[in-house]
Design an enzyme around this catalytic site. Structure first.
Site, mmCIF file in Angstrom:
data_model
loop_
_atom_site.group_PDB
_atom_site.id
_atom_site.type_symbol
_atom_site.label_atom_id
_atom_site.label_comp_id
_atom_site.label_asym_id
_atom_site.label_seq_id
_atom_site.Cartn_x
_atom_site.Cartn_y
_atom_site.Cartn_z
ATOM 1 N N MET A 194 0.850 -1.178 0.000
ATOM 2 C CA MET A 194 0.000 0.000 0.000
ATOM 3 C C MET A 194 0.897 1.243 0.000
ATOM 4 O O MET A 194 1.324 1.729 1.053
ATOM 5 C CB MET A 194 -0.931 -0.014 1.209
ATOM 6 N N VAL A 195 1.195 1.715 -1.195
ATOM 7 C CA VAL A 195 2.113 2.821 -1.366
ATOM 8 C C VAL A 195 1.616 4.067 -0.624
ATOM 9 O O VAL A 195 0.437 4.360 -0.600
ATOM 10 C CB VAL A 195 2.289 3.123 -2.866
ATOM 11 N N GLN A 223 11.939 -3.856 3.209
ATOM 12 C CA GLN A 223 11.284 -4.598 2.136
ATOM 13 C C GLN A 223 11.829 -4.132 0.785
ATOM 14 O O GLN A 223 11.753 -2.948 0.459
ATOM 15 C CB GLN A 223 9.771 -4.396 2.192
ATOM 16 N N LYS A 274 7.523 -12.265 0.803
ATOM 17 C CA LYS A 274 6.070 -12.183 0.811
ATOM 18 C C LYS A 274 5.547 -12.606 -0.555
ATOM 19 O O LYS A 274 6.026 -12.132 -1.588
ATOM 20 C CB LYS A 274 5.592 -10.768 1.121
ATOM 21 N N ASN A 289 -1.774 -12.820 5.685
ATOM 22 C CA ASN A 289 -2.224 -11.471 5.376
ATOM 23 C C ASN A 289 -3.537 -11.552 4.610
ATOM 24 O O ASN A 289 -3.726 -12.441 3.804
ATOM 25 C CB ASN A 289 -1.146 -10.757 4.533
ATOM 26 N N GLY A 290 -4.431 -10.623 4.914
ATOM 27 C CA GLY A 290 -5.685 -10.577 4.174
ATOM 28 C C GLY A 290 -6.903 -10.526 5.067
ATOM 29 O O GLY A 290 -7.197 -11.508 5.764
ATOM 30 N N ASP A 291 -7.585 -9.383 5.088
ATOM 31 C CA ASP A 291 -8.836 -9.214 5.830
ATOM 32 C C ASP A 291 -8.691 -9.433 7.336
ATOM 33 O O ASP A 291 -9.600 -9.946 7.982
ATOM 34 C CB ASP A 291 -9.917 -10.167 5.286
ATOM 35 N N CYS A 351 3.427 -7.850 -4.682
ATOM 36 C CA CYS A 351 2.787 -6.623 -5.147
ATOM 37 C C CYS A 351 2.269 -6.794 -6.573
ATOM 38 O O CYS A 351 3.029 -7.146 -7.479
ATOM 39 C CB CYS A 351 3.769 -5.462 -5.098
ATOM 40 N N HIS A 379 -0.011 -13.512 1.307
ATOM 41 C CA HIS A 379 -1.218 -12.707 1.135
ATOM 42 C C HIS A 379 -2.270 -13.646 0.555
ATOM 43 O O HIS A 379 -2.089 -14.173 -0.545
ATOM 44 C CB HIS A 379 -0.937 -11.546 0.175
#
Length: 384
Positions: A1-2, A82, A154, A216-218, A111, A182
């Site tokens: 998330m830039v 990262q 990741k 990762n996720g929700d 990404c 993710h």
């Protein structure tokens, strides 16, 4: 998330209970050639470089670009760098620049954004697993052993569980200490529900190889993360969107749980002022932290300085500091009147600078990835 994790965001997450913070996906080429400088005024370490498009006339002073900023005392060995890369040699070269100042190096192979995948980085590496493995092996050999820090990666889920299993086994054989998955495939968008059916299989493979497995996720908050960790047998869980909206999602219920938005906003502005964060980035984060239904939200979206923001939010006790930082950042009435004319968003450039994703991992002894085995049960990992 830039853009969601400059230094100020990472520090705020740590204040609210994050155990480790991840920096942004910083492209290897953007770090190579930087100069490490101790910023005594801010107590930070800054990695800067002259702009590649600038004048080459040595008689002309050129303003260096800030590529990465970290705070050794407040985040130091809780910060994971990262890296965005598609080449083992460049990955090692870039990692060596920052390795002494961080707790680990994480390769972003998840990404899905074009600025990353178009260069063969990010999720594009999932389609070239041999290249990804060679990058990880190089970092393990050249960086992990020399600096005694962990190397992690990741990823996203592949099209089938069988393909994901093959990939995870290859990655775990490279000598990495951590793997974050993710729970979405590359084409999936954040609004699509995360897929968790493969987590137990992935966690089992990681456990067999002594690799910490993070999901990762929700994930919305620490309490939910702890429940998911127990349910799926993983070592940690990341929080992304929820952390961008309210960084206090890291807090335990016994510490009060989620804080009111105005408390979080005030703490964020204080932190941003302390590290002289770029105002444009601060404003971007405020537009996430302030609920859209609040009357002040629209006012802040039109702000052009820290002083204006503090006045709009009625933070009178911060106005003197805000004015001081505005002056240091070159924000004057003249520049405010010019607005954003002619300016472009540089945040996607190399996905670099000091943007970051924030995560936290908690172990019984608060150890970094480089010190962790699967015996050290992690509680939560947070990523914004």
């Amino acid at each position: 998330m830039v853009r969601s994790g400059e230094l100020s965001s990472r520090l705020l997450a740590l204040q609210y209970g994050a155990d480790l913070v991840w920096g942004p996906e910083t492209v290897d080429r953007s770090m190579i050639g930087t100069t490490r400088k101790a910023n005594e005024h801010l107590s930070t370490i800054d990695f800067t470089r002259l702009p590649s498009h600038g004048s080459k006339d040595p008689r002309k002073d050129q303003k260096e670009s800030l590529i990465y900023r970290l705070h050794p005392e407040k985040e130091g060995k809780r910060l994971i760098f990262q890296i965005g890369t598609s080449d083992p040699e460049r990955a090692v070269q870039a990692a060596r620049i920052v390795a002494a100042d961080v707790a680990g190096i994480d390769v972003n192979a998840g990404c899905p954004k074009p600025f990353s995948t178009s260069g063969g980085m990010g999720a594009a590496l999932l389609q070239t697993p041999d290249k990804l493995c060679s990058i990880l092996e190089a970092l393990v050999k050249e960086i992990s052993m020399e600096f005694e820090i962990g190397i992690s990666v990741k990823i996203r889920l592949l099209e089938t569980a069988e393909l994901t299993e093959v990939l995870v086994r290859k990655l775990c054989a490279t000598g990495i200490t951590g793997l974050t998955v993710h729970c979405r495939t590359t084409p999936m968008r954040p609004r699509e529900k995360a897929i968790r059916g493969q987590l137990k299989m992935i966690a089992k493979i990681c456990r067999e190889n002594g690799v910490a497995c993070l999901m990762n996720g929700d994930v919305e908050n620490r309490a939910q993360a702890e429940k998911l960790i127990t349910e799926f047998g993983v070592d940690g869980a990341m929080i992304a969107t929820a952390a961008e909206t309210n960084s206090s999602c890291f807090r335990n219920e016994v510490d009060g749980g989620a804080a009111p938005w105005n408390e979080v906003v005030e703490q964020y502005i204080k932190t941003a002022l302390e590290v002289e964060n770029r105002f444009g980035n601060t404003k971007y984060l405020l537009n996430h932290l302030i609920p859209g239904k609040q009357p002040v939200y629209r006012e802040v979206t039109t702000s052009k300085s820290y002083l204006q923001v503090c006045q709009m939010l009625k933070l009178e006790h911060l106005e003197t500091k805000a004015k001081e930082i505005d002056e240091k950042l070159g924000i004057t009435p003249e520049t405010q009147s010019q607005g954003r004319r002619g300016k472009k968003n540089k945040s996607a450039m190399a996905a670099g600078g000091n943007q970051a994703k924030i995560r936290s991992i908690e172990t019984d002894e608060k150890k970094g990835l480089s010190e962790r085995g699967v015996q050290n049960q992690a509680v939560v990992t947070v990523d914004i």
